[in-house]
Motif scaffolding. Structure first.
Motif, PDB file in Angstrom:
ATOM      1  N   GLN A  66      36.142 -17.865   5.564  1.00  0.00           N
ATOM      2  CA  GLN A  66      36.053 -18.346   6.835  1.00  0.00           C
ATOM      3  C   GLN A  66      35.238 -20.004   6.626  1.00  0.00           C
ATOM      4  OE1 GLN A  66      33.466 -15.806   9.147  1.00  0.00           O
ATOM      5  NE2 GLN A  66      34.868 -13.874   8.744  1.00  0.00           N
ATOM      6  N   PRO A  67      36.023 -20.620   6.435  1.00  0.00           N
ATOM      7  CA  PRO A  67      35.512 -22.123   6.238  1.00  0.00           C
ATOM      8  C   PRO A  67      35.889 -22.959   7.815  1.00  0.00           C
ATOM      9  CG  PRO A  67      38.574 -22.310   5.334  1.00  0.00           C
ATOM     10  CD  PRO A  67      37.287 -20.886   5.841  1.00  0.00           C
ATOM     11  N   ASN A  68      35.239 -23.778   7.715  1.00  0.00           N
ATOM     12  CA  ASN A  68      34.479 -23.968   9.272  1.00  0.00           C
ATOM     13  C   ASN A  68      33.925 -23.359  10.144  1.00  0.00           C
ATOM     14  OD1 ASN A  68      35.774 -26.816   7.363  1.00  0.00           O
ATOM     15  ND2 ASN A  68      38.186 -25.910   8.535  1.00  0.00           N
ATOM     16  N   THR A  69      33.246 -22.495   9.880  1.00  0.00           N
ATOM     17  CA  THR A  69      32.778 -21.732  10.512  1.00  0.00           C
ATOM     18  C   THR A  69      31.150 -21.649   9.863  1.00  0.00           C
ATOM     19  OG1 THR A  69      32.782 -19.358   9.623  1.00  0.00           O
ATOM     20  CG2 THR A  69      34.558 -20.770  11.229  1.00  0.00           C
ATOM     21  N   PRO A  70      30.440 -20.961  11.142  1.00  0.00           N
ATOM     22  CA  PRO A  70      28.826 -20.638  10.728  1.00  0.00           C
ATOM     23  C   PRO A  70      28.851 -19.351   9.590  1.00  0.00           C
ATOM     24  CG  PRO A  70      29.059 -20.753  13.147  1.00  0.00           C
ATOM     25  CD  PRO A  70      30.450 -20.929  12.995  1.00  0.00           C
ATOM     26  N   PHE A  71      29.595 -18.935   9.274  1.00  0.00           N
ATOM     27  CA  PHE A  71      29.872 -17.770   8.589  1.00  0.00           C
ATOM     28  C   PHE A  71      30.637 -18.252   7.079  1.00  0.00           C
ATOM     29  CE2 PHE A  71      30.588 -16.137  12.796  1.00  0.00           C
ATOM     30  CZ  PHE A  71      29.557 -15.411  13.029  1.00  0.00           C
ATOM     31  N   SER A  72      31.021 -19.248   7.188  1.00  0.00           N
ATOM     32  CA  SER A  72      31.598 -20.323   5.716  1.00  0.00           C
ATOM     33  C   SER A  72      30.942 -19.561   4.400  1.00  0.00           C
ATOM     34  CB  SER A  72      31.485 -21.698   6.195  1.00  0.00           C
ATOM     35  OG  SER A  72      31.410 -22.239   4.758  1.00  0.00           O
ATOM     36  N   HIS A  73      31.503 -19.243   3.704  1.00  0.00           N
ATOM     37  CA  HIS A  73      30.982 -18.689   2.306  1.00  0.00           C
ATOM     38  C   HIS A  73      31.867 -19.362   1.266  1.00  0.00           C
ATOM     39  CE1 HIS A  73      29.064 -16.154  -0.673  1.00  0.00           C
ATOM     40  NE2 HIS A  73      30.387 -15.404  -0.683  1.00  0.00           N
ATOM     41  N   GLN A  74      31.112 -19.641   0.088  1.00  0.00           N
ATOM     42  CA  GLN A  74      32.079 -20.154  -0.838  1.00  0.00           C
ATOM     43  C   GLN A  74      31.695 -18.786  -2.037  1.00  0.00           C
ATOM     44  OE1 GLN A  74      31.480 -24.170  -2.259  1.00  0.00           O
ATOM     45  NE2 GLN A  74      33.234 -24.164  -3.801  1.00  0.00           N
ATOM     46  N   ALA A  75      33.325 -18.530  -2.351  1.00  0.00           N
ATOM     47  CA  ALA A  75      33.230 -17.249  -3.414  1.00  0.00           C
ATOM     48  C   ALA A  75      33.392 -17.989  -4.230  1.00  0.00           C
ATOM     49  CB  ALA A  75      34.868 -16.425  -2.745  1.00  0.00           C
ATOM     50  N   LEU A  76      34.367 -18.876  -4.837  1.00  0.00           N
ATOM     51  CA  LEU A  76      34.659 -19.263  -6.188  1.00  0.00           C
ATOM     52  C   LEU A  76      34.926 -20.421  -6.251  1.00  0.00           C
ATOM     53  CD1 LEU A  76      38.148 -17.461  -6.606  1.00  0.00           C
ATOM     54  CD2 LEU A  76      35.827 -16.956  -7.588  1.00  0.00           C
ATOM     55  N   LYS A  77      34.232 -21.641  -7.583  1.00  0.00           N
ATOM     56  CA  LYS A  77      33.370 -22.336  -7.291  1.00  0.00           C
ATOM     57  C   LYS A  77      33.849 -23.420  -8.694  1.00  0.00           C
ATOM     58  CE  LYS A  77      29.504 -21.591  -4.762  1.00  0.00           C
ATOM     59  NZ  LYS A  77      27.995 -20.758  -5.282  1.00  0.00           N
ATOM     60  N   ASP A  78      35.082 -23.829  -8.504  1.00  0.00           N
ATOM     61  CA  ASP A  78      35.455 -25.123  -9.932  1.00  0.00           C
ATOM     62  C   ASP A  78      35.684 -23.999 -11.138  1.00  0.00           C
ATOM     63  OD1 ASP A  78      36.097 -27.134 -10.616  1.00  0.00           O
ATOM     64  OD2 ASP A  78      34.685 -27.648 -10.915  1.00  0.00           O
ATOM     65  N   ILE A  79      36.783 -23.070 -10.284  1.00  0.00           N
ATOM     66  CA  ILE A  79      36.766 -22.330 -11.436  1.00  0.00           C
ATOM     67  C   ILE A  79      38.440 -22.578 -12.722  1.00  0.00           C
ATOM     68  CG2 ILE A  79      37.696 -19.185 -12.074  1.00  0.00           C
ATOM     69  CD1 ILE A  79      35.387 -19.483 -11.288  1.00  0.00           C
ATOM     70  N   SER A  80      38.035 -22.524 -14.166  1.00  0.00           N
ATOM     71  CA  SER A  80      39.280 -22.809 -14.478  1.00  0.00           C
ATOM     72  C   SER A  80      38.950 -21.484 -16.030  1.00  0.00           C
ATOM     73  CB  SER A  80      38.784 -24.051 -15.592  1.00  0.00           C
ATOM     74  OG  SER A  80      38.640 -25.301 -14.120  1.00  0.00           O
ATOM     75  N   LEU A  81      40.129 -21.428 -16.139  1.00  0.00           N
ATOM     76  CA  LEU A  81      40.129 -20.449 -16.983  1.00  0.00           C
ATOM     77  C   LEU A  81      41.666 -20.339 -17.550  1.00  0.00           C
ATOM     78  CD1 LEU A  81      40.180 -16.976 -15.914  1.00  0.00           C
ATOM     79  CD2 LEU A  81      38.152 -17.468 -15.850  1.00  0.00           C
ATOM     80  N   GLU A  82      41.839 -19.717 -18.243  1.00  0.00           N
ATOM     81  CA  GLU A  82      43.270 -19.134 -18.827  1.00  0.00           C
ATOM     82  C   GLU A  82      43.297 -17.509 -19.389  1.00  0.00           C
ATOM     83  OE1 GLU A  82      44.721 -22.112 -21.246  1.00  0.00           O
ATOM     84  OE2 GLU A  82      47.160 -20.705 -21.742  1.00  0.00           O
TER      85      GLU A  82
END
Lengths: 288, 275, 265
Positions: free
Chosen positions: A13-29
């Motif tokens: 829910q980006p750009n809302t008061p409920f916005s929540h970042q669940a993954l942050k800059d994930i890099s993997l293989e």
């Protein structure tokens, strides 16, 4: 197919008061044909990550490569082909079973992916055998089955779509200990005999360390570390700090070291290596 | 005190018996685990304890009172129950309403209700969440509210029907610790339905059911002694048992069956390394 | 989840409107419905607008937030207005274009019906935004109490309302999980013919239905285990009582109604 996450972010829910970042800059293989476990406590982002593997969610930013398809930006047909090649087994089979008979249930996936159903029907018995079900369940209603059997039906229906990657979400939840062990061994043999890539998503550290070749530890939406089980043994304090269970065998060994002054030289930690080390130590201790 | 007197049960006529001629006694203040694989009848046994199900044959007695249509509501005041699914036993729209629900049912006056709610929420560490809605709680927190709801009714017995099986490891720990605290603090009789031997190790007694019959009744130590034989009833021997068994094969002897690895290691230290 | 649908979403607050007894709020809405249909001249409508927006202002809930909730019904209001505008042919012609005449009475009637609709929705939205669902349920139960004498199941209906409210978020989550589980199996309900799309709903609806039955069964057991045996002998934690604010509101309401009645023709 190889799976590559490159700086993947995901925000609910980006750009809302409920916005929540669940993954942050994930890099993997995740290499084709490997068996990896994704562990993390509730809210670590593992369920969000899992949904990306099947294109149920797409990165808000960053890049996710699933074989020859790249997300975001794939078109409808490509997404469908990902869903065929990546089989996703959800925690609760109750969330997907709906047909009148097990047979129809098994054919549902292949039908959606446009398989030749005549051909698939000839494979039904083999596939039931593979997951440990009797042929007689074919004409029964999936709702009459036990929890373990339902899970096997869901698995068989997934396998019939011929996926290359199996993504398993808490596959042993709700099963009794014996059922859990059988289920895990089933995945192990699928991995070994059919070269499926297996991604096990779980909070059960024991299973992760027993079966996976690599363990991806998630914490608060980031990759805490990627280690092999034998490396992870030494990360006891780190696991504890991020709210993960330290597997019982590891605690056992730590206690042996502290109390008895045991020298740990084994690669894996399991009942055999623990017993072996104890015997060696006690015999040495008793004679000296 | 809980007593099963030759209890048999089937869900529908002409179907196999789920429980078969069960006799058992649980004394006041005990912690008893009922173990068994899925389908062994353990959850059915739990529901017989507070009259949610009634035996087809035999009697269930709580404090010498047989559960009948007349006594069942009285019995339920003494026997609280926490179920498996955290979501499906949360009746109220908020934590407060959920704990109040049981008290309203048994007609507790409002003033007393408020005190009892606060007290029981405090005991499970959920007082700060009083006005929270269930969607904002974790599984473990919801289960703690369920425990508070039961606790507020001042029961003598609490039955936990696989109350930890749907929780993550953090939630499981929360619940087990809460259970242990309440058992000690209120001298509650605790009945725990589980298939996890490590969980059962905490109890005074274990009752193992298999195919609707009592397979073993004894202490956790008695049960752990069965080792690999536990697989016959769908249970998995614990790590400590496996290690202990292989030490025994190497002729290291310990006088008592260990139920925890610390016990085993301590014992080994005392026996073989202490100088 | 659908973010534009805000009816039913409580916005916590400490305003006068939040503090009014929910029973009184329901009564006010009931009276307002009657008043709206009694308005018959421009000044009576103006006073209704005043009443509604004074309430909105007192609630301290941003007007923009309330209007956002109106999104799904805007077009109904506009169509209603247009409909009357073109159908009614009383009074003088005001404008005429493309051979269609717009009459004086058409404008007035269109405007008044759209106004009624608009004001009622604003007030209803305000009620749900400023009152917890459980308080509304309690108020319904309290107001319907007299009907118990004619064996109307007031308690049961209130209980059903509160349990439904409790489980709405659970169902939303469950629906999300089921649709993802089926999408993973290749189900596609966004494409194809209408008939196919309808058929594609079954794999969603059946698991939802079955799990709802399971939930209902579990919930019934949990309620029974906690000693539920109907309304008899039950006490209630939530008790409604009028406070100073409520008496002030009642007096203001009476003043408003009397003036409203005098403004009418």
């Amino acid at each position: 197919m190889d799976i590559i996450f490159e700086n993947v972010n995901y925000t609910y829910q980006p750009n809302t008061p409920f916005s929540h970042q669940a993954l942050k800059d994930i890099s993997l293989e995740i290499k084709s044909g490997s068996f990896v476990a994704v562990v993390g406590h509730t809210g670590s982002g593992k369920s969000t990550l899992l949904q990306h593997l099947n294109a149920l969610l797409q990165p808000t930013s960053g890049r996710l490569v699933l074989g020859n398809v790249e997300l975001p930006g794939a078109h409808h047909e490509q997404i469908k082909s990902i869903r065929q090649r990546v089989g996703l087994l959800f925690q609760y089979p109750e969330h997907q079973l709906f047909e009148e008979t097990v047979k129809k249930e098994l054919l549902f996936g292949p039908k959606n992916f446009g398989f030749d159903l005549k051909q698939v029907e000839t494979e039904l018995n083999d596939s039931l055998q593979e997951v440990g079900l009797e042929e007689s369940v074919l004409d029964r209603s999936p709702f009459e089955l036990s929890g373990g059997q339902m899970k096997r039906v869901a698995l068989a229906s997934m396998l019939l779509a011929k996926p290359q990657v199996l993504v398993l979400d808490e596959p042993t939840a709700g099963l009794d200990p014996l059922g859990q062990k059988k289920m895990m061994q089933l995945f192990k043999s699928l991995h070994e005999n059919k070269q499926h890539t297996v991604v096990l998503v779980t909070h059960n550290m024991d299973d992760a360390m027993r079966y996976a070749e690599k363990v991806i530890v998630l914490n608060q939406g980031t990759v805490e570390c990627v280690k092999s089980p034998s490396e992870l043994i030494h990360e006891r304090d780190r696991l504890k700090a991020i709210g993960l269970d330290v597997p019982e065998p590891v605690e056992f060994v730590e206690y042996m070291k502290a109390r008895l002054g045991v020298l740990w030289e084994e690669e894996d930690i399991n009942e055999q290596t623990i017993s072996r080390t104890l015997v060696k130590h006690l015999k040495g201790g008793a004679t000296s | 005190m809980i007593q099963f007197d030759q209890v048999s049960f089937q869900y529908k006529p002409n179907t196999p018996y789920v429980l078969n001629d069960i006799n058992l006694t649980v004394s006041e203040g005990e912690w008893v685990s009922i173990l068994g694989q899925n389908g062994s009848g353990k959850s059915t046994a739990a529901k017989l304890i507070n009259g949610l199900l009634r035996p087809i044959e035999g009697r269930v007695l709580i404090d010498d009172t047989e559960i009948t249509d007349e006594t069942v509501y009285q019995v339920r005041r003494h026997v609280g129950m926490v179920f498996q699914n955290p979501e499906n036993q949360f009746v109220g729209t908020t934590v407060l309403d959920d704990v109040a629900f049981g008290l309203e049912n048994i007609g507790v006056p409002r003033e007393e209700m408020i005190d009892r709610i606060d007290e029981s929420l405090k005991q499970v560490g959920m007082l700060d969440y009083k006005n929270h809605e269930p969607t904002r709680l974790s599984g473990g927190q919801k289960q703690r509210v369920a425990i508070a709801s039961v606790l507020a009714m001042k029961p003598k017995i609490i039955v936990f029907d696989e109350a930890t099986s749907m929780l993550d490891p953090v939630g499981k720990k929360e619940i087990i610790e809460t259970m242990q605290y309440l058992h000690k603090h209120y001298k509650l009789t605790v009945i725990m339905i589980t298939h996890d031997l490590n969980e059962a190790a905490y109890s005074d007694h274990v009752i193992t059911l298999h195919k609707g019959r009592v397979w073993l009744q004894g202490t956790p130590r008695n049960l752990f002694q069965y080792g690999e034989k536990l697989k016959e009833v769908g249970l998995e021997p614990t790590l400590v048992t496996k290690v202990y068994q292989s030490l025994k094969r190497e002729s290291f002897h310990i006088k008592e069956e260990p139920i925890h690895f610390k016990e085993l290691v301590d014992e080994l230290w005392t026996l073989y390394l202490k100088t | 989840m659908n973010q534009s649908l805000i009816i039913g979403q409580y916005v916590p607050g400490e305003s006068v409107v939040h503090k009014i007894d929910p029973r009184l709020k329901l009564i006010i809405i009931f009276i307002f419905v009657i008043a709206v249909f009694m308005a018959n001249n421009i000044w009576s409508y103006v006073s209704l607008y005043f009443f509604v927006f004074a309430s909105v202002a007192l609630s301290r809930i941003p007007v923009a937030y309330i209007f956002k909730g109106l999104k799904p019904v805007w077009w109904i209001i506009i169509i209603t207005f247009m409909f009357h505008l073109f159908i009614n042919s009383g009074g003088n012609v005001i404008v005429s274009f493309l051979g269609i005449n717009v009459y004086e009475q058409g404008v007035f009637q269109g405007a008044s019906i759209a106004t009624r609709f608009f004001l009622l929705i604003i007030l209803a939205t305000l009620l749900t935004l400023s009152t917890t669902p459980i308080a509304v349920t309690d108020a319904v139960e309290a107001l319907l109490k007299p009907l118990k004498k004619v064996r109307f199941p007031v308690h049961e209906i209130a209980l059903m309302m509160s349990i439904s409210l409790r489980f709405i978020p659970t169902f939303m989550q469950e629906m999300d999980k089921i649709s993802k589980a089926q999408a993973a199996r290749g189900l596609d309900y966004t494409k194809g013919k209408l008939k196919d799309r309808f058929k594609a709903l079954l794999p969603l609806l059946i698991p939802l239905l079955i799990s709802s039955f399971k939930r209902a069964e579990d919930l019934a057991l949990a309620m029974e285990a906690r000693g539920y045996q109907g309304e008899e002998g039950r006490t209630k934690l939530r008790q409604l009582s009028f406070s100073k604010i409520d008496y002030i509101v009642i007096i203001s309401l009476i003043v408003f109604l009397v003036s409203f009645y005098m403004i009418r023709v």
